[in-house]
Design a protein around this motif. Structure first.
Motif, PDB file in Angstrom:
ATOM      1  N   ASP A  31       2.377   1.602  -3.378  1.00 25.05           N
ATOM      2  CA  ASP A  31       1.372   2.049  -4.352  1.00 25.05           C
ATOM      3  C   ASP A  31       1.083   3.534  -4.201  1.00 25.05           C
ATOM      4  OD1 ASP A  31       1.044  -0.296  -5.687  1.00 25.05           O
ATOM      5  OD2 ASP A  31      -0.699  -0.966  -4.537  1.00 25.05           O
ATOM      6  N   LEU A  32       1.045   3.970  -2.950  1.00 29.72           N
ATOM      7  CA  LEU A  32       0.806   5.384  -2.685  1.00 29.72           C
ATOM      8  C   LEU A  32       1.863   6.228  -3.395  1.00 29.72           C
ATOM      9  CD1 LEU A  32      -1.156   7.028  -0.887  1.00 29.72           C
ATOM     10  CD2 LEU A  32       0.673   7.126   0.806  1.00 29.72           C
ATOM     11  N   MET A  33       3.120   5.816  -3.255  1.00 33.96           N
ATOM     12  CA  MET A  33       4.220   6.528  -3.908  1.00 33.96           C
ATOM     13  C   MET A  33       4.062   6.500  -5.425  1.00 33.96           C
ATOM     14  SD  MET A  33       6.348   8.074  -2.126  1.00 33.96           S
ATOM     15  CE  MET A  33       7.338   8.255  -0.683  1.00 33.96           C
ATOM     16  N   ARG A  34       3.659   5.341  -5.944  1.00 29.59           N
ATOM     17  CA  ARG A  34       3.473   5.237  -7.402  1.00 29.59           C
ATOM     18  C   ARG A  34       2.362   6.174  -7.863  1.00 29.59           C
ATOM     19  NH1 ARG A  34       2.608  -0.248 -10.215  1.00 29.59           N
ATOM     20  NH2 ARG A  34       2.667   1.161 -11.989  1.00 29.59           N
ATOM     21  N   SER A  35       1.299   6.268  -7.065  1.00 30.18           N
ATOM     22  CA  SER A  35       0.191   7.126  -7.480  1.00 30.18           C
ATOM     23  C   SER A  35       0.610   8.597  -7.484  1.00 30.18           C
ATOM     24  CB  SER A  35      -1.039   6.906  -6.596  1.00 30.18           C
ATOM     25  OG  SER A  35      -0.909   7.579  -5.369  1.00 30.18           O
ATOM     26  N   TYR A  36       1.639   8.944  -6.704  1.00 31.73           N
ATOM     27  CA  TYR A  36       2.174  10.309  -6.760  1.00 31.73           C
ATOM     28  C   TYR A  36       3.191  10.459  -7.876  1.00 31.73           C
ATOM     29  CZ  TYR A  36       0.475  10.565  -1.916  1.00 31.73           C
ATOM     30  OH  TYR A  36      -0.272  10.532  -0.780  1.00 31.73           O
ATOM     31  N   ASN A  37       3.445   9.347  -8.590  1.00 34.25           N
ATOM     32  CA  ASN A  37       4.462   9.358  -9.628  1.00 34.25           C
ATOM     33  C   ASN A  37       5.837   9.706  -9.061  1.00 34.25           C
ATOM     34  OD1 ASN A  37       5.515   9.215 -12.208  1.00 34.25           O
ATOM     35  ND2 ASN A  37       5.095  11.379 -12.638  1.00 34.25           N
ATOM     36  N   ALA A  38       6.147   9.110  -7.906  1.00 36.16           N
ATOM     37  CA  ALA A  38       7.439   9.376  -7.264  1.00 36.16           C
ATOM     38  C   ALA A  38       8.546   8.627  -7.998  1.00 36.16           C
ATOM     39  CB  ALA A  38       7.390   8.942  -5.801  1.00 36.16           C
ATOM     40  N   GLN A  75      13.173   9.124  -4.877  1.00 37.34           N
ATOM     41  CA  GLN A  75      12.257   9.664  -3.862  1.00 37.34           C
ATOM     42  C   GLN A  75      11.686   8.560  -3.001  1.00 37.34           C
ATOM     43  OE1 GLN A  75       9.721  11.798  -6.621  1.00 37.34           O
ATOM     44  NE2 GLN A  75      10.360  13.759  -5.758  1.00 37.34           N
ATOM     45  N   TRP A  98       6.750   7.259  10.888  1.00 41.46           N
ATOM     46  CA  TRP A  98       7.839   8.120  11.364  1.00 41.46           C
ATOM     47  C   TRP A  98       7.589   9.590  11.061  1.00 41.46           C
ATOM     48  CZ3 TRP A  98       8.290   4.241   7.746  1.00 41.46           C
ATOM     49  CH2 TRP A  98       8.346   4.657   6.406  1.00 41.46           C
ATOM     50  N   LYS A 125      12.287   8.771   0.903  1.00 44.50           N
ATOM     51  CA  LYS A 125      11.129   9.128   1.722  1.00 44.50           C
ATOM     52  C   LYS A 125      10.401   7.918   2.281  1.00 44.50           C
ATOM     53  CE  LYS A 125      10.581  13.591  -0.346  1.00 44.50           C
ATOM     54  NZ  LYS A 125      11.456  14.200   0.700  1.00 44.50           N
ATOM     55  N   LEU A 126      10.637   6.740   1.707  1.00 43.67           N
ATOM     56  CA  LEU A 126       9.936   5.560   2.210  1.00 43.67           C
ATOM     57  C   LEU A 126      10.879   4.442   2.645  1.00 43.67           C
ATOM     58  CD1 LEU A 126       7.436   3.925   2.801  1.00 43.67           C
ATOM     59  CD2 LEU A 126       7.231   3.378   0.387  1.00 43.67           C
ATOM     60  N   ILE A 149       7.006  15.343  -2.789  1.00 43.06           N
ATOM     61  CA  ILE A 149       7.369  14.589  -3.981  1.00 43.06           C
ATOM     62  C   ILE A 149       7.136  15.419  -5.238  1.00 43.06           C
ATOM     63  CG2 ILE A 149       6.582  12.631  -5.379  1.00 43.06           C
ATOM     64  CD1 ILE A 149       6.391  11.191  -2.595  1.00 43.06           C
ATOM     65  N   MET A 164       0.825  -1.208   0.000  1.00 40.83           N
ATOM     66  CA  MET A 164       0.000   0.000   0.000  1.00 40.83           C
ATOM     67  C   MET A 164       0.861   1.262   0.000  1.00 40.83           C
ATOM     68  SD  MET A 164      -3.111   0.076   2.653  1.00 40.83           S
ATOM     69  CE  MET A 164      -3.858  -1.527   2.675  1.00 40.83           C
ATOM     70  N   GLN A 165       1.883   1.254   0.864  1.00 35.99           N
ATOM     71  CA  GLN A 165       2.735   2.440   0.951  1.00 35.99           C
ATOM     72  C   GLN A 165       3.508   2.648  -0.350  1.00 35.99           C
ATOM     73  OE1 GLN A 165       4.839   1.345   4.552  1.00 35.99           O
ATOM     74  NE2 GLN A 165       3.600   2.745   5.759  1.00 35.99           N
ATOM     75  N   PRO A 204      13.665   5.453   5.592  1.00 36.69           N
ATOM     76  CA  PRO A 204      13.079   5.626   6.928  1.00 36.69           C
ATOM     77  C   PRO A 204      12.474   4.327   7.469  1.00 36.69           C
ATOM     78  CG  PRO A 204      12.206   7.280   5.394  1.00 36.69           C
ATOM     79  CD  PRO A 204      13.108   6.405   4.607  1.00 36.69           C
ATOM     80  N   ALA A 205      11.872   3.530   6.574  1.00 38.86           N
ATOM     81  CA  ALA A 205      11.258   2.287   7.034  1.00 38.86           C
ATOM     82  C   ALA A 205      12.299   1.284   7.500  1.00 38.86           C
ATOM     83  CB  ALA A 205      10.407   1.684   5.916  1.00 38.86           C
TER      84      ALA A 205
END
Ligand SMILES: Nc1ncnc2c1ncn2[C@@H]1O[C@H](COP(=O)(O)OP(=O)(O)OP(=O)(O)O)[C@@H](O)[C@H]1O
Ligand SMILES: [Mg+2]
Lengths: 299, 280
Positions: free
Chosen positions: A194-201, A205, B112, A209-210, B125, A191-192, A213-214
């Motif tokens: 997919d969220l990034m993909r939906s922002y076109n990251a 990035q 976080w 950003k993911l 982003i 999910m996290q 940190p994870a």
């Protein structure tokens, strides 16, 4: 739950003190058993029937015992730690410092190497398939076998002292970091991502950003393992060189001259150093995760 | 592309009045998942047009392909047959234009980051300046009723509040489309009712086009302007029902005869889809 000083004594100190007392007691018994033969032989030369009490006392006061008694180690430890100038060759603190600097340099190199490898492996399928088997293979070779070779090869190109030892530490400790980081970088749930993909990251990035940190909790778990084996690596690195300084050198010279008391106090110093290093990482971990609201107590 | 007459060219770009209203155009869509044992036909013969400002709800039994259809629209999954256009372009291009605000069943906040920073994430982003994204985050957190919680971390918020934060995050960069996949599925009935009211208010305020997936007939009745009933194996559209509920609604609207009638029709539609499943 809050507890008063009395509660702290009962809950924390008492169990630890009990265990220490039992270990010390067993240690004295073991020292008697292991040193008995030598002492009784020596005393037999002096008198026909040496009293048992004299033999027992003798087993705790030998100069080169098979197993030194705790108070002998404590005396040597206190002499070489507290009663010797830190810069002197006889100071255990000096030797611990030499080993610690090799440990920390190797640890830093290994951590960076491990993280870089993990980032590569997670992003490039080719690396995942080509590199992983080699990384695992590298760890199946006994370090005692390759440590002398590393020292010799690096010595040939003019690298001696700190660096070869650090390289051995690095060789050992990049592994848990790489493994832990690969797991950590892959830990974000779909999910996290997919969220990034939906922002076109971009991949960068997503990494910053993911994934990174994870991976922090995984990183710290690996770093604790890594720093401990980095210390082992540094000590092993001091053995084949006949190095004149470092805890490994103390162990080696101790075994040359049968100075078991010296060996044991060096061992205790190594254990103490390892604890300081691991707990330091734990402290940094609590500060970092605490700042993100992920401290153990806050969850 | 060869030169087209002006009218067709305009239609091609989706600027003609009748076409401009259509945000999503799904034609003869199908998707077969290749799995190790047998191929799974997740979607078959899907045809659906969604106009700007609509609130379209997908409802159907588990596994009928609601999520898959939504993911195809959002370019998170590729169809094996048929076409989809979003604002006249492919879902991929629409994604590059950041047309989608996707809301999942779980809030999917980053643990976080505090709530404010979570809402700022899409803006970071997209390269929005620090001041502007802070302002946006504050505004949309206010919109979803989370004023004063900016500095809290996700674990300090209830499930409902977390989901509000994720809605704020999706709305804050003003995407063309709001895609919500069972956003309130994990919430208790009372919280869900409150969230439904909030969503109605937000939808009125923002006039977004919303695609919404739910298992709850009540929720579908209360929120939708159109309800798409689906059935499983293969996932197909059984029936599309236009809601005749007034635009102004609240929780009590569900008890009105018109709403009861609508719920009944949905129930019949779901049953029809189900019996089809059993006959096979
Ligand atoms: N990545 C995948 N690989 C293989 N099969 C898949 C995949 N994703 C979904 N499916 C299958 O496609 C079908 C539709 O799944 P989908 O998740 O879209 O259903 P759904 O209607 O959203 O169900 P639910 O109401 O339970 O969320 C299911 O049979 C599912 O098993
Ligand atoms: Mg689903």
């Amino acid at each position: 739950m809050k507890q008063g000083p009395a509660g702290w004594m009962v809950n924390k100190l008492l169990p630890v003190a009990t265990v220490v007392a039992i270990i010390v007691l067993l240690w004295y018994v073991l020292a008697v058993a292991l040193n008995w033969a030598q002492v009784s032989e020596r005393l037999a030369k002096e008198s026909d029937n040496p009293p048992v009490s004299a033999i027992v006392a003798g087993t705790w006061e030998m100069e080169r015992p098979v197993l030194p008694a705790p108070h002998q180690i404590a005396a040597e430890f206190s002499k070489t730690v507290f009663e010797t100038r830190v810069t002197a060759k006889r100071s255990l603190v000096y030797h611990a410092g030499v080993t610690a600097s090799a440990t920390l340099l190797g640890f830093a190199l290994g951590a960076v190497l491990g993280i870089v490898l993990a980032i590569g492996i997670v992003h490039l399928k080719v690396l995942d398939r080509s590199l992983m088997p080699w990384i695992i293979a590298s760890q199946t070779v006994p370090i005692l076998a390759i440590a002398p070779m590393i020292i010799v090869v690096l010595g040939n190109v003019g690298l001696t002292g700190l660096v070869p030892k650090s390289i051995i530490s690095m060789y050992l400790c990049f592994f848990p970091v790489a493994i832990g980081m690969v797991k950590g970088l892959r830990s974000p749930d779909p999910m996290q991502l997919d969220l990034m993909r939906s922002y076109n990251a971009s991949a960068a990035q997503i990494l910053w950003k993911l994934r990174l940190p994870a991976s922090v909790p995984f990183l710290f778990a690996s770093l604790k393992v890594a720093v401990a084996i980095s210390l082992t690596g540094a000590i092993v690195g001091e053995l084949p060189t006949g190095a004149s300084a470092g805890l490994g050198a103390r162990l080696l010279s101790g075994s040359y001259y049968g100075q078991t008391v010296q060996i044991w106090s060096a061992l205790f110093m190594a254990a103490f150093l390892g604890m300081v290093l691991v707990y330091s990482i734990g402290g940094i971990e609590r500060l970092t995760l605490g700042a993100r609201g992920q401290a153990a107590g806050a969850r | 592309m060869t030169s087209l007459p002006p009218r067709e060219a305009a239609a091609e770009r989706g600027t003609l009045m009748s076409v401009a209203d259509t945000v999503i155009d799904v034609r003869d869509l199908g998707l077969v998942f290749e799995t190790p044992d047998a191929p799974v036909e997740a979607l078959k013969d899907i045809n659906l047009q969604i106009r700007r400002g609509e609130f379209v709800t997908f409802i159907g039994p588990s596994g009928c392909g609601k999520t898959t259809l939504m993911r195809i629209i959002a370019d998170l999954e590729q169809p094996t047959s048929g076409t989809v256009t979003v604002n006249g372009v492919s879902p991929h291009e629409a994604r590059l234009q950041r047309a989608y605000g996707y809301i999942f069943q779980a809030a999917a906040l980053y643990p976080w980051r505090n709530i404010q920073k979570n809402v700022e994430l899409p803006h970071e982003i997209m390269g929005v300046s620090k001041a502007e994204r802070a302002e946006k985050a504050r505004r949309y957190l206010d919109l979803v009723g989370l004023k004063g919680f900016e500095k809290k971390f996700p674990f300090q918020l209830s499930g409902g509040m977390q989901q509000r934060a994720s809605i704020a995050r999706a709305l804050s960069f003003d995407p063309d489309l709001l895609l919500m996949d069972e956003p309130f599925g994990a919430l208790d009935e009372i919280t869900r009712d409150r969230m439904n009211e909030e969503l109605l208010r937000i939808w009125h305020e923002t006039k977004k086009t919303v695609i919404f997936v739910t298992h709850s007939i009540d929720e579908a009745v209360l929120l939708s302007t159109r309800i798409v009933i689906m059935s499983a194996r293969p996932g197909r559209i059984v029936e599309v029902i236009d809601s005749d509920l007034p635009a102004e609604r609240n929780l009590e609207t569900r008890e009105s005869p018109v709403a009861q009638q609508l719920a009944h029709r949905i129930r019949l539609g779901l049953k029809a889809g189900h019996s089809y499943d059993e006959v096979r």
